[in-house]
Enzyme design. Structure first.
Site, short mmCIF file in Angstrom:
data_model
loop_
_atom_site.label_atom_id
_atom_site.label_comp_id
_atom_site.label_asym_id
_atom_site.label_seq_id
_atom_site.Cartn_x
_atom_site.Cartn_y
_atom_site.Cartn_z
N HIS A 61 0.83 -1.12 -0.14
CA HIS A 61 -0.03 -0.07 0.07
C HIS A 61 0.93 1.26 0.01
O HIS A 61 2.08 1.19 0.13
CB HIS A 61 -0.93 -0.03 1.25
CG HIS A 61 -0.30 -0.14 2.28
ND1 HIS A 61 0.25 -1.50 2.88
CD2 HIS A 61 -0.10 0.57 3.50
CE1 HIS A 61 0.71 -1.38 4.07
NE2 HIS A 61 0.63 0.03 4.63
N GLY A 62 0.35 2.43 -0.40
CA GLY A 62 1.18 3.48 -0.40
C GLY A 62 1.59 4.17 0.85
O GLY A 62 1.05 3.75 1.84
#
Length: 148
Positions: A61-62
């Protein structure tokens, strides 16, 4: 949030974490969940700290800074039956992932998503079923409780 067939890739043969993260991120882009810059932030996070979670799963995920690139919450799933080694040179053991969940969450929705995936995948037999699934429908059926 409902899982979608077009957000699932089965029987992939990626060899590196970066390759599979790009693929899982592109699914999020194609579904309108994130801007393409989010994919770079997913790779940046992986370079800082591994998103390998144990039990043969990784949840890329970012970074926190990438929240501005998230349009709506979403989950992508990439199945790599042969596995991808997420270990770094600092690790003593191989960290093999066969199921990769790409996630993006609006506000803090991603924390709920993470928790639901973690609960389901805490049973390694559930992960084995995902890694062995032969259709997108089968993956969705296995993960219905995650999507609720």
């Amino acid at each position: 949030m409902k899982l979608q067939k077009e957000m699932i890739l089965l029987n992939q043969t990626d060899k590196t974490p970066e390759d599979v993260i790009k693929k899982s991120g592109q699914l999020l882009v194609d579904a309108g969940c994130v801007d393409s810059a989010y994919v770079d932030a997913m790779i940046e996070r992986e370079n800082k700290v591994s998103t390998y979670m144990g039990n043969f799963i990784a949840i890329p995920h970012g970074t926190d800074e990438a929240k501005e690139y998230v349009k709506k919450s979403g989950i992508s799933i990439v199945q790599v039956p042969e596995g991808i080694d997420f270990s770094t040179e600092d690790d003593d053991e191989e960290k093999l992932a066969t199921v990769i969940f790409g996630i993006a969450g609006v506000n803090n929705e991603h924390l709920d998503i993470l928790q639901q995936i973690a609960v389901f995948c805490s049973d390694v037999q559930n992960v084995v079923k995902l890694a062995d699934a032969n259709s997108e429908d089968e993956v969705i059926a296995l993960l219905e409780e995650v999507a609720e």
